[in-house]
Design an enzyme around this catalytic site. Structure first.
Site, PDB file in Angstrom:
ATOM      1  N   SER A  50       0.802  -1.229   0.000  1.00  0.00           N
ATOM      2  CA  SER A  50       0.000   0.000   0.000  1.00  0.00           C
ATOM      3  C   SER A  50       0.834   1.278   0.000  1.00  0.00           C
ATOM      4  CB  SER A  50      -0.962   0.023   1.188  1.00  0.00           C
ATOM      5  OG  SER A  50      -0.260   0.196   2.398  1.00  0.00           O
ATOM      6  N   LYS A  93       0.461   4.051   6.864  1.00  0.00           N
ATOM      7  CA  LYS A  93      -0.092   4.931   5.831  1.00  0.00           C
ATOM      8  C   LYS A  93       0.456   6.341   6.048  1.00  0.00           C
ATOM      9  CE  LYS A  93      -3.199   1.757   4.575  1.00  0.00           C
ATOM     10  NZ  LYS A  93      -2.882   0.867   3.522  1.00  0.00           N
TER      11      LYS A  93
END
Length: 186
Positions: A50, A93
């Protein structure tokens, strides 16, 4: 005792002291390791893609646990957190929206409070598209909005919403493995 002459008692006494010093040093090493791991930093393996191209799958990163407690979170920082969904491992993230921000995804870009977000950390032609939850998000005062750098392959706030500040474990600051990918994370 005569100087330079050892007897059985001095050997035993010295041996006992050495054992006591070793045990004491071992106990202090365990205590120090516990304090460092609990309060200062942890080493984490990134399991997913990600954050490509910034962080690749199986890269290892250093996470400073105390960073966000002494410095305010900033847009663009990379954080490790317990996701607000059921997961057996923490997520990593990038912070996009701060408490009170309005995050909007339109024209393949991110807008913060009506202004385009400059994301110099992304490849030049990256397109950001909305996911499940829509295109407009108002970040609650006790939360942040996060996205992965791999915008087409990231399961993030666009899908499951906001990350409560209490879920943040720390800020990722450095990749340390593999050696050819060692770098400071910006």
């Amino acid at each position: 005792m005569i100087e330079g002459v050892e007897n059985e008692n001095s050997k035993r006494f010295s041996w006992k002291n050495e054992i006591k010093e070793f045990i004491s040093a071992a106990i202090w090493a365990v205590i120090l390791a516990f304090i460092i791991k609990t309060f200062i930093f942890q080493l984490t393996v990134v399991p997913s893609g990600s954050m490509i191209p910034t962080i690749l799958p199986n890269d290892r990163v250093v996470v400073l646990k105390f960073w966000y407690k002494i410095n305010p979170l900033e847009r663009g920082q990379i954080v490790v957190f317990d996701p607000p969904i059921d997961s057996s491992y923490p997520f990593i993230k990038r912070v996009i929206g701060l408490p009170g921000d309005t995050v909007e995804i339109k024209n393949n870009s991110v807008y913060i409070n009506g202004k385009p977000l400059k994301e110099t950390y992304l490849p030049k032609y990256t397109k950001t598209v909305p996911h499940e939850k829509g295109t407009l998000f108002k970040v609650p005062k006790d939360s942040i909005f996060v996205m992965g750098d791999n915008r087409q392959g990231s399961y993030d706030s666009r899908d499951w919403g906001f990350v409560p500040l209490k879920n943040i474990k720390g800020r990722a600051v450095l990749t340390y493995w593999p050696l050819n990918r060692v770098k400071v994370l910006r």
